[in-house]
Scaffold this motif. Structure first.
Motif, PDB file in Angstrom:
ATOM      1  N   ALA A  31       1.001  -1.155  -0.048  1.00  0.00           N
ATOM      2  CA  ALA A  31       0.043   0.279   0.138  1.00  0.00           C
ATOM      3  C   ALA A  31       0.918   1.167   0.027  1.00  0.00           C
ATOM      4  O   ALA A  31       1.806   1.406   0.606  1.00  0.00           O
ATOM      5  CB  ALA A  31      -0.923   0.091   1.227  1.00  0.00           C
ATOM      6  N   LEU A  32       0.391   2.314  -0.881  1.00  0.00           N
ATOM      7  CA  LEU A  32       1.260   3.364  -1.148  1.00  0.00           C
ATOM      8  C   LEU A  32       0.328   4.658  -1.067  1.00  0.00           C
ATOM      9  O   LEU A  32      -0.334   4.641  -2.194  1.00  0.00           O
ATOM     10  CB  LEU A  32       2.088   3.306  -2.225  1.00  0.00           C
ATOM     11  N   SER A  33       0.352   5.504  -0.152  1.00  0.00           N
ATOM     12  CA  SER A  33      -0.649   6.566   0.017  1.00  0.00           C
ATOM     13  C   SER A  33      -0.345   7.331  -1.402  1.00  0.00           C
ATOM     14  O   SER A  33       0.493   7.925  -1.485  1.00  0.00           O
ATOM     15  CB  SER A  33      -0.553   7.367   1.271  1.00  0.00           C
ATOM     16  N   GLY A  34      -1.501   7.559  -2.249  1.00  0.00           N
ATOM     17  CA  GLY A  34      -1.265   8.576  -3.275  1.00  0.00           C
ATOM     18  C   GLY A  34      -0.929   7.725  -4.452  1.00  0.00           C
ATOM     19  O   GLY A  34      -0.783   8.249  -5.606  1.00  0.00           O
ATOM     20  N   TYR A  35      -0.506   6.536  -4.385  1.00  0.00           N
ATOM     21  CA  TYR A  35      -0.047   5.664  -5.373  1.00  0.00           C
ATOM     22  C   TYR A  35      -0.636   4.586  -5.841  1.00  0.00           C
ATOM     23  O   TYR A  35      -1.153   4.196  -6.907  1.00  0.00           O
ATOM     24  CB  TYR A  35       1.348   5.679  -5.241  1.00  0.00           C
ATOM     25  N   SER A  36      -0.746   3.554  -4.863  1.00  0.00           N
ATOM     26  CA  SER A  36      -1.340   2.329  -5.196  1.00  0.00           C
ATOM     27  C   SER A  36      -2.744   2.198  -5.572  1.00  0.00           C
ATOM     28  O   SER A  36      -3.566   1.574  -4.897  1.00  0.00           O
ATOM     29  CB  SER A  36      -0.967   1.130  -4.116  1.00  0.00           C
ATOM     30  N   ASP A  37      -3.045   2.912  -6.621  1.00  0.00           N
ATOM     31  CA  ASP A  37      -4.592   2.950  -7.228  1.00  0.00           C
ATOM     32  C   ASP A  37      -4.729   1.853  -7.738  1.00  0.00           C
ATOM     33  O   ASP A  37      -3.757   1.011  -8.153  1.00  0.00           O
ATOM     34  CB  ASP A  37      -4.879   4.489  -7.679  1.00  0.00           C
ATOM     35  N   LEU A  38      -6.047   1.726  -8.443  1.00  0.00           N
ATOM     36  CA  LEU A  38      -6.281   0.666  -9.192  1.00  0.00           C
ATOM     37  C   LEU A  38      -5.302   0.225 -10.510  1.00  0.00           C
ATOM     38  O   LEU A  38      -4.491  -0.645 -10.852  1.00  0.00           O
ATOM     39  CB  LEU A  38      -7.568   0.621 -10.135  1.00  0.00           C
ATOM     40  N   PRO A  39      -4.838   1.473 -11.244  1.00  0.00           N
ATOM     41  CA  PRO A  39      -3.907   1.271 -12.323  1.00  0.00           C
ATOM     42  C   PRO A  39      -2.546   0.802 -12.018  1.00  0.00           C
ATOM     43  O   PRO A  39      -2.060  -0.273 -12.450  1.00  0.00           O
ATOM     44  CB  PRO A  39      -3.710   2.710 -12.992  1.00  0.00           C
ATOM     45  N   MET A  40      -2.058   1.356 -10.839  1.00  0.00           N
ATOM     46  CA  MET A  40      -0.829   0.922 -10.439  1.00  0.00           C
ATOM     47  C   MET A  40      -0.793  -0.500  -9.802  1.00  0.00           C
ATOM     48  O   MET A  40       0.347  -1.397 -10.348  1.00  0.00           O
ATOM     49  CB  MET A  40      -0.358   1.650  -9.276  1.00  0.00           C
ATOM     50  N   ARG A  41      -1.902  -0.969  -9.048  1.00  0.00           N
ATOM     51  CA  ARG A  41      -2.117  -2.335  -8.652  1.00  0.00           C
ATOM     52  C   ARG A  41      -2.251  -3.312  -9.940  1.00  0.00           C
ATOM     53  O   ARG A  41      -1.500  -4.349  -9.894  1.00  0.00           O
ATOM     54  CB  ARG A  41      -3.057  -2.229  -7.803  1.00  0.00           C
TER      55      ARG A  41
END
Length: 361
Positions: A31-41
């Protein structure tokens, strides 16, 4: 740190089980605040991550969020990314548990409790890493969350090794760790820095070994901290005996780290860095996913921070980065790719220093 172990010393990586959730490869997207959203995951999973966790969400936000276009992406899960974890942060045990239920209703396969975030504004509101200073409240949050979440959904906890390096902080860490497993958590992720350290100084991997020895072979421990190359991931497992690792800052703009780790784990040579054409292809995929998730108007500004990180794999990193720093449109994105990625050439492994500023819990 010691050099990467030679081939005979490489660990044999085993699949994980977090509760009843199978994880086929024990190197996962943190989990990365501000980063690990749907596209990154989704890109992490497509490149070999065994599992991914969403960016942390506040319990108060989850209780208030509606299915509006601007916020619905927080609870959107792509069919191809399962299993996926939902990470939660808050202050009050009752509200925390109710927020966890919203993540269950959204379809997350694992509920992860954040007791690790070291950001000052988070600590000031008695959230994240602050809970490591109050074991009774932390354990109550775990118990209430475990009681609220259906039995078939695993609950896990993310922790740092303590507030600071005092004996009191160490004792509080192990009190929460033991209390969490007694309350029914399925796994723990431990970051080798203290809350006080934030992201400064080395992560103490030897502490991860202590944690694994303390809780025994039948309980799952994942490690975090200073995982910027594929070989770092295998070395952390080899040196500490933990069950897996979560890659945080090392995966921003670098989903290839997971495929590289799989190759090493299978006894194959470390793959070369992606070529410029391979980089451009993944960046376009990322932009497309961002447009699908957020809409065409919002995607360019949201992609800017990712594009800047992708440039770390380009041999002319500094020059290329400047082309993305003011990006405000898909046209500007396409122009930057045309300028710097049209002619194919070898890439580079991202320099370690480019990872020093992102936030992970």
């Amino acid at each position: 740190m010691n050099a990467f172990p030679s081939a005979p010393q490489l660990p044999t990586l085993q699949p994980l089980r977090i509760g009843n959730v199978p994880i086929d490869f024990p190197i996962v997207q943190a989990a990365l605040s501000g980063y690990s959203d749907l596209p990154m995951r989704l890109l992490a999973r497509r490149h070999g991550a065994g599992y991914a966790i969403c960016e942390v969400m506040l319990d108060q936000f989850l209780l208030a969020v509606k299915k509006r276009q601007k916020t619905k992406h927080f609870l959107t899960i792509h069919p191809d990314e399962a299993p996926v974890g939902g990470q939660l942060m808050g202050a009050e045990p009752e509200q925390f548990a109710a927020g966890a239920l919203r993540l269950v209703e959204a379809g997350f396969d694992v509920i992860d409790i954040n007791f690790g975030c070291p950001v000052k504004k988070v600590l000031g509101r008695c959230r994240g890493g602050f809970h490591l200073s109050q074991p009774a409240v932390a354990i109550e949050i775990i118990r209430r969350t475990r009681d609220m979440v259906p039995d078939h959904i695993p609950v896990t906890v993310k922790m740092r090794r303590g507030i600071d390096d005092t004996q009191q902080s160490r004792d509080q860490f192990f009190e929460i760790l033991d209390g969490g497993f007694d309350a029914g958590i399925a796994a723990v992720t431990v970051h080798g820095r203290t809350v006080e350290q934030r992201y400064i100084g080395p992560s103490r991997w030897e502490f991860l070994r202590e944690v694994k020895q303390h809780i025994g072979p039948d309980r799952v421990v994942l490690g975090s901290g200073d995982l910027f190359r594929a070989e770092d991931c295998l070395r952390m497992i080899a040196e500490t005996g933990i069950d897996g690792v979560t890659v945080a800052r090392g995966a921003i703009g670098n989903p290839w780290i997971f495929a590289q780790a799989r190759a090493l784990a299978e006894g194959r040579p470390l793959p070369p860095p992606p070529t410029l054409h391979q980089q451009a292809d993944v960046m376009r995929q990322h932009f497309d996913l961002c447009e699908q998730t957020y809409g065409e108007d919002r995607a360019p500004l949201l992609m800017r921070k990712f594009c800047i990180k992708y440039t770390a794999s380009h041999p002319r990193m500094d020059e290329v980065r400047s082309s993305f720093t003011r990006m405000r449109s898909r046209e500007a994105f396409d122009a930057a790719l045309a300028q710097h990625y049209t002619e194919d050439a070898p890439g580079q492994y991202p320099p370690r220093e480019v990872h020093r500023t992102q936030s992970e819990g």
